[in-house]
Design an enzyme around this catalytic site. Sequence first.
Site, short mmCIF file in Angstrom:
data_model
loop_
_atom_site.label_atom_id
_atom_site.label_comp_id
_atom_site.label_asym_id
_atom_site.label_seq_id
_atom_site.Cartn_x
_atom_site.Cartn_y
_atom_site.Cartn_z
CE1 TYR A 13 -0.43 5.22 -5.60
CE2 TYR A 13 0.03 6.69 -3.77
CZ TYR A 13 0.32 5.55 -4.49
OH TYR A 13 1.35 4.72 -4.09
CB SER B 112 -0.95 -0.03 1.20
OG SER B 112 -1.89 1.02 1.13
CB SER B 113 1.12 4.27 -0.41
OG SER B 113 1.67 5.58 -0.31
CE LYS C 201 -0.89 2.22 -3.65
NZ LYS C 201 -0.36 0.86 -3.86
#
Length: 271
Positions: A168, A155-156, A172
């Site tokens: 984005y 993920s981030s 995520k």
Amino acid sequence: MTGSAAQGKQPSALAGRFAGRRIVVTGGSRGLGGEVVRLLLAEGARVATCARTAESLDRARRTFGAGDELFTRPLDVAAPELLEQFVESAAATFDGGLDGVVACAGGARGRGITEATAEDWAETWALNAGHFARLAACATPYLRASGGGSIVVVSSISGWKPGPQAQYGASKAAQLHMVTSLARELGPYGIRVNAVSPGSMLIPGKRWDRMRQEDPAAYQQFAAEFPGRELVRPEEVADAIAFLLSDQARGVTGVNLPVDRGQNAPTPQGY
């Protein structure tokens, strides 16, 4: 993993943590995915990976010095039928089962909210949340056939630290929610599900590396978002992914493990 199935997967100390394990890694031809594939191969795993082009996979194979222990296929992970065929072919090549899955491929399309199109949102969602969901779904029967296993999604920190672009970060964040849900759903089958959330990584030739070379002052300003003033190295993230795939993490499921060196804002914009 449960019972005798888990015992049967224990590698010897000399063979490496992943001796005899069969692991799928999407987006494994370069960057973070390449580091994950390299590490798994070095520790005895048989690995299947995909990328957009056959050329990038050929380069990766030469770089890794890999033989039959590496199965590759060019495809777009946002195409569900191609992703499913890849997983099916990998499992067939690996004697009908899998022991681990890493959803590493991903990306973003479009700019800010007033500029991004509906197609930008749909494509970003498909690359991240959609790809992870489909990969987990089609890999689960093969993990169950092996007595259990581990699913890891990359993920981030953008999944909970706000920064552009919204499409984005939203995709995520969806991955992180799926991790907690799937850990409960798949736990009875001995399947663990976790996320690793990298901070901004210093990858040769990529955005931050180019900034470091082309605009050192801007790079140093961005590096101030990190307490140690050093960006994340892809090998640090690969180590965390390997931990979650291994038996060392057999009691860990449903977690999000940030590997961000304490990063504050995920972008130079500072939010």
